[in-house]
Motif scaffolding. Structure first.
Motif, short mmCIF file in Angstrom:
data_model
loop_
_atom_site.label_atom_id
_atom_site.label_comp_id
_atom_site.label_asym_id
_atom_site.label_seq_id
_atom_site.Cartn_x
_atom_site.Cartn_y
_atom_site.Cartn_z
N ASP A 93 0.82 -1.21 0.00
CA ASP A 93 0.00 0.00 0.00
C ASP A 93 0.85 1.26 0.00
O ASP A 93 0.39 2.32 -0.45
CB ASP A 93 -0.94 0.00 1.20
CG ASP A 93 -2.05 -1.02 1.07
OD1 ASP A 93 -2.28 -1.50 -0.05
OD2 ASP A 93 -2.69 -1.35 2.10
N CYS A 94 2.06 1.18 0.53
CA CYS A 94 2.94 2.35 0.54
C CYS A 94 3.35 2.77 -0.88
O CYS A 94 3.87 3.88 -1.08
CB CYS A 94 4.19 2.08 1.36
SG CYS A 94 3.89 2.02 3.15
N GLN A 95 3.16 1.88 -1.85
CA GLN A 95 3.49 2.19 -3.23
C GLN A 95 2.24 2.43 -4.08
O GLN A 95 2.33 2.49 -5.31
CB GLN A 95 4.31 1.05 -3.83
CG GLN A 95 5.61 0.77 -3.08
CD GLN A 95 6.32 -0.45 -3.59
OE1 GLN A 95 5.88 -1.08 -4.56
NE2 GLN A 95 7.44 -0.80 -2.95
N ASP A 96 1.10 2.55 -3.44
CA ASP A 96 -0.15 2.75 -4.15
C ASP A 96 -0.16 4.12 -4.83
O ASP A 96 0.50 5.08 -4.38
CB ASP A 96 -1.33 2.63 -3.18
CG ASP A 96 -2.66 2.48 -3.89
OD1 ASP A 96 -3.08 1.33 -4.10
OD2 ASP A 96 -3.26 3.53 -4.22
N ALA A 97 -0.92 4.22 -5.89
CA ALA A 97 -1.00 5.49 -6.62
C ALA A 97 -1.77 6.55 -5.86
O ALA A 97 -1.57 7.76 -6.07
CB ALA A 97 -1.64 5.26 -7.99
N ASN A 98 -2.65 6.11 -4.97
CA ASN A 98 -3.47 7.06 -4.21
C ASN A 98 -2.67 7.54 -3.00
O ASN A 98 -2.27 6.74 -2.14
CB ASN A 98 -4.76 6.37 -3.75
CG ASN A 98 -5.74 7.34 -3.13
OD1 ASN A 98 -5.39 8.44 -2.74
ND2 ASN A 98 -6.99 6.92 -3.03
N PRO A 99 -2.39 8.85 -2.85
CA PRO A 99 -1.62 9.35 -1.69
C PRO A 99 -2.32 9.09 -0.37
O PRO A 99 -1.65 8.93 0.66
CB PRO A 99 -1.45 10.84 -1.97
CG PRO A 99 -2.52 11.17 -2.94
CD PRO A 99 -2.76 9.95 -3.77
N MET A 100 -3.65 9.04 -0.37
CA MET A 100 -4.35 8.76 0.87
C MET A 100 -4.06 7.34 1.36
O MET A 100 -3.88 7.10 2.56
CB MET A 100 -5.86 8.95 0.69
CG MET A 100 -6.67 8.80 1.96
SD MET A 100 -8.43 9.13 1.70
CE MET A 100 -8.36 10.84 1.20
N VAL A 101 -3.98 6.40 0.42
CA VAL A 101 -3.65 5.01 0.79
C VAL A 101 -2.22 4.93 1.29
O VAL A 101 -1.92 4.24 2.27
CB VAL A 101 -3.88 4.08 -0.42
CG1 VAL A 101 -3.43 2.66 -0.09
CG2 VAL A 101 -5.34 4.09 -0.82
N ARG A 102 -1.31 5.65 0.63
CA ARG A 102 0.10 5.62 1.05
C ARG A 102 0.25 6.18 2.47
O ARG A 102 0.96 5.61 3.29
CB ARG A 102 0.96 6.43 0.07
CG ARG A 102 0.97 5.88 -1.35
CD ARG A 102 2.17 6.39 -2.13
NE ARG A 102 2.21 7.84 -2.23
CZ ARG A 102 1.64 8.54 -3.21
NH1 ARG A 102 0.93 7.91 -4.16
NH2 ARG A 102 1.75 9.86 -3.25
N SER A 103 -0.39 7.30 2.73
CA SER A 103 -0.28 7.89 4.08
C SER A 103 -0.94 7.01 5.13
O SER A 103 -0.42 6.86 6.25
CB SER A 103 -0.91 9.28 4.09
OG SER A 103 -2.30 9.21 3.81
N LEU A 104 -2.05 6.37 4.76
CA LEU A 104 -2.73 5.49 5.70
C LEU A 104 -1.86 4.28 6.04
O LEU A 104 -1.78 3.85 7.19
CB LEU A 104 -4.07 5.05 5.11
CG LEU A 104 -4.96 4.18 5.99
CD1 LEU A 104 -5.39 4.94 7.24
CD2 LEU A 104 -6.19 3.71 5.20
N ALA A 105 -1.20 3.72 5.02
CA ALA A 105 -0.33 2.56 5.25
C ALA A 105 0.86 2.93 6.12
O ALA A 105 1.24 2.19 7.04
CB ALA A 105 0.13 1.99 3.91
N LEU A 106 1.49 4.08 5.84
CA LEU A 106 2.64 4.50 6.66
C LEU A 106 2.24 4.74 8.12
O LEU A 106 2.95 4.36 9.05
CB LEU A 106 3.24 5.78 6.07
CG LEU A 106 4.31 5.63 5.01
CD1 LEU A 106 4.78 6.99 4.55
CD2 LEU A 106 5.48 4.82 5.53
N ARG A 107 1.11 5.40 8.32
CA ARG A 107 0.67 5.69 9.68
C ARG A 107 0.45 4.41 10.47
O ARG A 107 0.90 4.28 11.61
CB ARG A 107 -0.60 6.54 9.64
CG ARG A 107 -1.16 6.84 11.03
CD ARG A 107 -2.44 7.62 10.99
NE ARG A 107 -2.22 8.97 10.49
CZ ARG A 107 -2.63 9.41 9.32
NH1 ARG A 107 -3.29 8.59 8.49
NH2 ARG A 107 -2.40 10.64 8.92
N ASN A 108 -0.25 3.46 9.89
CA ASN A 108 -0.57 2.24 10.62
C ASN A 108 0.63 1.29 10.73
O ASN A 108 0.69 0.47 11.64
CB ASN A 108 -1.74 1.53 9.95
CG ASN A 108 -3.05 2.29 10.14
OD1 ASN A 108 -3.70 2.18 11.17
ND2 ASN A 108 -3.43 3.10 9.15
#
Length: 793
Positions: A93-108
């Motif tokens: 998910d950290c490599q997803d095209a959607n920045p919201m998904v990337r930030s969500l994956a990093l946070r969790n």
């Protein structure tokens, strides 16, 4: 599932999550996960669903991902092995095209809080610092702080620290502030972020782009920077000036604290900053939030320690509202006491009088105590209000008034006559221990002025068997013995009964030991007992007219905008928590007391004749007490006579005025309380003195001289005196004033050998008695020399 138990609910949810039909329907699958989160929020242990929830995180539905990540972060510590299964999904998910998904994956990924996952987290965090989306960079910056907090012993790569420093210039203000927070956590052992001139100016120029809490963090970090030149200092202050009037109290408080830190050596700048911050601070005092109001009031009290008149024109803003909680009302009343002056004293007393009948007993007692503190400067008006409150016959009001009377006469002895007259009948209403202790102390110290004092004490003594308070019994013993020494015929029988009960029947050892002490003391004779137990009637270490000395701003600036003002006790201690007022204050040094007695005895031999008359053996007395108004009127009257005659010593009718230079080694102008305490020991009352270190420095005194019993003169005389310490002392052409590091100012006078000191004293006496005046001057000289010797030590 409204009727299922916790275990049944978990089984039902497991079946639903494992059902292929549910998994194939995205909406039903999301609703089932929502039910899991709902059950978890109700306190049910759903950790058994961890494997099913791990499978559910592999989805493109962002809402479902958020729900699953909430569950995984809550139960990851209970399933560290299974949590490894989530890492691949999170890294993907950290490599997803959607920045919201990337930030969500990093946070969790950082919220899992598992040390074993640190090696898997570092690479995504490093990539996240360079992400093109600001929301990802925000999360990545804070992720490094979380990673350091998870492994505090591990060393953070210097390249990461440099990367965080470079992100301080990020275009997104939230990223910039998050970098400050992360560096503060990572470099905590090294003192936090290293602030230089470039970083400081960059943060100041972008301060307005940050939100409220971001501005507070930036301002807090900037306290470490010290401008290199005065021009740079004023440039920084100019950039911060608009923040002093910010509508947000946290920003205003942080800015004012930074102002005080940067301009610590510029008192005028600090004063101007405090004046600019008054508007937002007053607005915070009227905030809808109770917490904000209390915090603002606590900081107002802190500022008033240095600038008491800063908010004097806005005293009405501190009037209490009917629906306000008691803790805010009490703080406001403490502020009102500090804002009293000649113009508003009547209005403030009327306002406080209304609070005295508040439905909350604590608020009512706090209002009465506030009136008592105002009574130290405006005794007549306050005594009228306090005596009027006694007529209400309310238990808590009467108790508070009596305690206030006790404290008021302790600092203002001239109020004792009115207080003694008002005590009639108070014992019938008092029920609490603090009120009865205060009444007993007053009856013991001023019992000779209260006609019914023996009868009141007899009632207490008759009910001593039913008394449960040890403090009241101890105060009763002291009061009975003191009253016996002044009125023995009326008190002898009841004192004997009290001592017999306390020695033979009392079970408390403290009461019994004190009774035995008094009994054995009486066996030595009444004079010996009087020397031991006779109480002082006023505080020897408190100025009557000057109030509390002002503190420099530096003394409290470090605690501004912290929790310290909230936890600090009120400026005036609560008198209801203590007994006799003399127990609260420290005794003067024994060496000073002994030296004063010895020097007083031989003063006339060492000093010789001061005014050309052989010194007489006199005793000094503070009775009758002299009010400040009477002192001023008498002083001006005698001053007019002295100026008309134009001589250093004037004898006209029933008056005597003397102006002399008295030898004195050193005078403690920086700490006049020691001189005041010494004068009190020999019954010389200090009426007022100028602030410490002011020039000229003056002290006004009064006493009554009483001749010896074998003297031909049996008349008491009133003595008024002024001590003057100045650089231009009259009759001294070579007078020089210097200031030592210890605050002692030596004054060299003409006609004396080098190293001698002198202080100018102006004495006015009525009626005239040259011999008694000479004895007073001998005693005063002995006190001054003794205090000078103590200061040199």
């Amino acid at each position: 599932m409204p009727y299922l138990s916790g275990e049944d609910a978990v089984k039902e949810l497991r079946r639903a999550l494992s059902n292929p039909n549910v998994q194939s329907d995205p909406l039903r699958y999301r609703n089932t996960i929502t039910k899991v989160i709902r059950v978890m929020s109700q306190g049910v242990d759903v950790s058994g669903l961890f494997p099913e929830m791990v499978k559910a995180c592999a989805t493109v539905d962002i809402v479902q991902k958020k729900l699953v990540y909430v569950f995984l972060c809550s139960y990851a510590s209970l399933n560290p092995q299974l949590s490894l299964l989530v890492i691949n999904t999170l890294r993907k998910d950290c490599q997803d095209a959607n920045p919201m998904v990337r930030s969500l994956a990093l946070r969790n990924m950082t919220n899992l809080r598992l040390p074993g996952l640190a090696e898997y987290v570092e690479q995504p965090l490093t990539v996240g610092l360079r992400d093109r989306a600001a929301c990802v960079r925000r999360v990545a910056v804070l992720g490094w702080a979380k990673l350091h907090n998870l492994q505090p012993q591990a060393e953070i790569d210097a390249a990461v620290v440099n990367e965080l420093y470079s992100l301080l210039r990020d275009s997104d203000p939230v990223v910039m502030v998050n970098c400050l927070r992360a560096l503060e956590e990572i470099l905590k052992d090294e003192g936090g972020v290293a602030i230089n001139k470039n970083i400081t100016h960059h943060l100041l120029n972008r301060l307005k782009e940050c939100d409220v809490w971001g501005q507070c963090d930036v301002l807090r970090v900037l306290e470490r920077y010290r401008p290199q030149t005065e021009g740079e200092l004023f440039d920084i202050l100019s950039l911060l000036d608009s923040c002093l009037t910010c509508a947000h109290p946290p920003v205003m408080a942080a800015t004012l604290r930074l102002f005080l830190c940067l301009s610590a050596g510029l008192p005028s700048v600090c004063q101007s900053a405090l004046e600019r911050a008054c508007g937002p601070l007053l607005a915070a005092c009227g905030s809808n939030s109770r917490e904000m109001r209390f915090t603002a009031l606590a900081h107002v009290q802190l500022m008033m320690q240095s600038v008491p008149g800063l908010l004097g024109a806005h005293y009405k803003r501190f009037f209490c509202g009917y629906a306000e909680p008691a803790f805010i009302k009490q703080r406001k009343m403490q502020v009102l006491v500090e804002l009293v002056n000649d113009e508003n004293v009547s209005m403030l007393l009327d306002e406080l009088k209304g609070y005295c009948t508040d439905v909350d007993p604590d608020t009512a007692q706090a209002a009465i105590s506030a009136i008592g503190r105002i009574g130290r400067s405006y005794s007549d008006k306050c005594l009228d209000i306090l005596t009027g409150l006694l007529g209400l016959r309310q238990e808590h009001i009467t108790s508070a008034v009596v305690q206030t009377f006790r404290d008021l006469v302790w600092v203002c002895p001239q109020c004792s006559d009115v207080v003694c007259a008002a005590l009639q009948g108070c014992e019938e209403t008092l029920q609490d221990d603090q009120g009865r202790q205060a009444l007993l102390w007053l009856l013991g110290v001023y019992g000779e002025r209260v006609a019914t004092a023996p009868y009141v004490l007899e009632g207490f003594i008759d009910g001593v068997r039913a008394e449960v308070s040890v403090s009241v019994k101890l105060e009763l013993l002291a009061a009975a013995l003191r009253l016996f020494l002044s009125r023995p015929a009326e008190t002898q029988d009841m004192l004997g009964r009290l001592l017999h009960y306390c020695i033979e029947e009392e079970r408390d050892m403290c009461v019994r030991d004190q009774a035995l002490l008094y009994y054995r003391l009486l066996q030595c004779g009444p004079e010996q007992a009087r020397r031991v137990v006779e109480a002082r009637r006023s505080d020897p270490a408190l100025g009557v007219l000057i109030g509390r000395p002002l503190q420099p701003i530096d003394a409290w600036a470090h605690g501004f905008n912290t929790l310290q003002p909230l936890s600090t006790a009120a400026a005036t201690p609560d008198s209801s928590t203590r007994g006799s007022p003399e127990h609260l204050h420290c005794e003067p040094k024994h060496t000073l007391t002994e030296e004063l007695k010895a020097l007083t005895d031989v003063a006339e031999l060492s000093q010789g004749s001061v005014v050309g008359v052989e010194p007489a053996v006199v005793s000094l007395s503070l009775s009758p007490a002299l009010s400040p108004e009477d002192f001023e009127e008498m002083w001006l009257q005698l001053q007019s006579l002295h100026m008309d005659q134009g001589a250093s010593a004037v004898e006209e009718g029933d008056f005597l005025c003397v102006v002399k230079l008295m030898p004195c080694q050193m005078l403690p102008v920086n700490s006049p309380q020691s001189l005041q305490a010494a004068l009190q020991l020999v019954n010389i009352q200090t009426m007022a003195f100028t602030p410490p270190n002011a020039l000229p420095w003056k002290v006004y005194l009064y006493t009554h001289t009483q001749p010896a019993p074998d003297s031909t003169s049996a008349e008491c005389t009133l003595v008024l005196a002024e001590l003057l310490y100045s650089s231009d002392t009259p009759d001294s052409s070579r007078a020089e004033l210097s200031e030592d590091n210890d605050g002692l100012s030596p004054l060299s006078g003409d006609g004396r050998k080098s190293g001698d000191r002198c202080v100018k004293i102006t004495v006015k006496q009525k009626p005239r008695d040259s011999a008694a005046l000479s004895g007073f001057l001998c005693i005063l000289t002995a006190v001054l020399n003794t205090v000078s010797a103590e200061c040199k030590l």
